[in-house]
Write a protein that holds these residues in place. Structure first.
Motif, PDB file in Angstrom:
ATOM      1  N   ARG A  18       2.767  -0.249   0.040  1.00  0.00           N
ATOM      2  CA  ARG A  18       3.593   0.059  -1.130  1.00  0.00           C
ATOM      3  C   ARG A  18       3.169  -0.779  -2.336  1.00  0.00           C
ATOM      4  N   THR A  62       3.699   8.159   7.132  1.00  0.00           N
ATOM      5  CA  THR A  62       4.423   7.134   7.887  1.00  0.00           C
ATOM      6  C   THR A  62       3.485   6.158   8.582  1.00  0.00           C
ATOM      7  N   ASN A  63       4.065   5.025   9.003  1.00  0.00           N
ATOM      8  CA  ASN A  63       3.296   3.934   9.589  1.00  0.00           C
ATOM      9  C   ASN A  63       4.134   3.235  10.660  1.00  0.00           C
ATOM     10  N   HIS A  64       3.469   2.566  11.612  1.00  0.00           N
ATOM     11  CA  HIS A  64       4.181   1.898  12.700  1.00  0.00           C
ATOM     12  C   HIS A  64       4.838   0.584  12.283  1.00  0.00           C
ATOM     13  N   ASP A  65       4.182  -0.169  11.406  1.00  0.00           N
ATOM     14  CA  ASP A  65       4.538  -1.568  11.167  1.00  0.00           C
ATOM     15  C   ASP A  65       5.166  -1.740   9.786  1.00  0.00           C
ATOM     16  N   LEU A  66       6.380  -2.281   9.744  1.00  0.00           N
ATOM     17  CA  LEU A  66       7.088  -2.484   8.482  1.00  0.00           C
ATOM     18  C   LEU A  66       6.331  -3.434   7.559  1.00  0.00           C
ATOM     19  N   ARG A  71       3.588  -1.536   6.008  1.00  0.00           N
ATOM     20  CA  ARG A  71       4.186  -0.627   5.024  1.00  0.00           C
ATOM     21  C   ARG A  71       4.375  -1.351   3.694  1.00  0.00           C
ATOM     22  N   SER A  72       4.793  -2.604   3.740  1.00  0.00           N
ATOM     23  CA  SER A  72       4.989  -3.387   2.525  1.00  0.00           C
ATOM     24  C   SER A  72       3.682  -3.558   1.758  1.00  0.00           C
ATOM     25  N   MET A  83       7.417   5.048  12.589  1.00  0.00           N
ATOM     26  CA  MET A  83       8.726   4.468  12.275  1.00  0.00           C
ATOM     27  C   MET A  83       8.994   4.318  10.777  1.00  0.00           C
ATOM     28  N   CYS A  84       7.993   3.864  10.012  1.00  0.00           N
ATOM     29  CA  CYS A  84       8.221   3.468   8.617  1.00  0.00           C
ATOM     30  C   CYS A  84       7.645   4.496   7.650  1.00  0.00           C
ATOM     31  N   LYS A  85       8.450   4.955   6.733  1.00  0.00           N
ATOM     32  CA  LYS A  85       7.961   5.879   5.714  1.00  0.00           C
ATOM     33  C   LYS A  85       7.293   5.099   4.594  1.00  0.00           C
ATOM     34  N   ILE A  86       6.038   5.461   4.303  1.00  0.00           N
ATOM     35  CA  ILE A  86       5.289   4.800   3.233  1.00  0.00           C
ATOM     36  C   ILE A  86       5.491   5.526   1.917  1.00  0.00           C
TER      37      ILE A  86
END
Length: 244
Positions: A192, A181-185, A188-189, A215-218
């Motif tokens: 991916r 996971t990662n903090h920043d959407l 994350r993009s 917050m963000c699942k990678i």
């Protein structure tokens, strides 16, 4: 020793941002395992520690994003082992993507292969690559000051058109249940896209990230190779975990 002093002593034995195994604690304190477990349970109820699946314990902390300099200073010895191993995976003529993680910044010092092209969205990593005369492509975009990186739709568009032999990525948390996971959407993009455009992807994750959920699942925990520096029982059955 009275319980309150004994528990304070236990807290002092727990290094900041590191997971300590229960078996290691038993060796350090002169009390029975049952007493140790009761003390740890009480400290957990008080909100001082976290008891982790797999027999680990650590000081409780809020999940916040540190700036780049703060990240580099944490678990420095463990991170050095991780990045030395990772750098040895880079072969001559590879095209490699490095995201803005503190471990990738450290890894630049250990890249030895010739004719390597490194693509990065990290300004700090790019500067270090240039100082070592390593061919570098900087992906532009919106500047995120805290991580000295370029993110957002412009960065996504540039990165989408590139292909990599290997990608090396960081993360803010990892657990069997919640994955990587990662903090920043926006970050994350980027990650991916790098995963999808790489022949091989490696996450470089030190033990301070174990059982942290951002917050963000990678990715799922078994989706990519993971290089880490400390054995953790919860990961024993995973074949993609490399402990160095």
């Amino acid at each position: 020793m009275i319980p309150v002093l004994r528990r304070q002593q236990l807290l002092e034995l727990l290094p900041e941002s590191e997971v300590v195994l229960l078996t290691d604690l038993i060796e350090k304190v002169n009390i029975s395992e049952s007493t140790l477990r009761r003390d740890l349970k009480e400290l957990e109820l008080q909100g001082d520690i976290e008891m982790l699946r797999g027999g680990g314990v650590r000081l409780k902390k809020e999940v916040v994003e540190l700036d780049l300099n703060e990240k580099i200073s944490l678990n420095k010895e463990e991170k050095e082992r991780i990045v030395q191993y990772a750098a040895n995976l880079i072969n001559p003529n590879d095209v490699v993507f490095l995201d803005p993680s503190s471990l990738n910044l450290l890894m630049v010092d250990y890249i030895k292969s010739e004719n390597v092209t490194v693509v990065t969205n990290s300004i700090a990593t790019c500067n270090k690559l240039v100082s070592r005369n390593i061919k570098c492509i900087l992906v532009g975009g919106e500047i995120k000051v805290k991580t000295s990186s370029c993110i957002g739709p412009i960065a996504d568009q540039i990165l989408s058109g590139l292909r990599f032999s290997k990608s090396f990525l960081g993360a803010n948390g990892i657990s069997v249940e919640n994955g990587i996971t990662n903090h920043d959407l926006r970050e994350r993009s980027i990650k991916r896209i790098a995963i999808n455009n790489s022949v091989n992807t490696y996450f470089l994750i030190d033990s301070s990230k174990y059982e942290v959920v951002a917050m963000c699942k990678i990715a799922e925990i078994d989706e990519c190779n993971i290089i880490t520096g400390k054995k953790y029982n919860e990961f024993d059955k995973l074949e993609n975990i490399i402990v160095v």
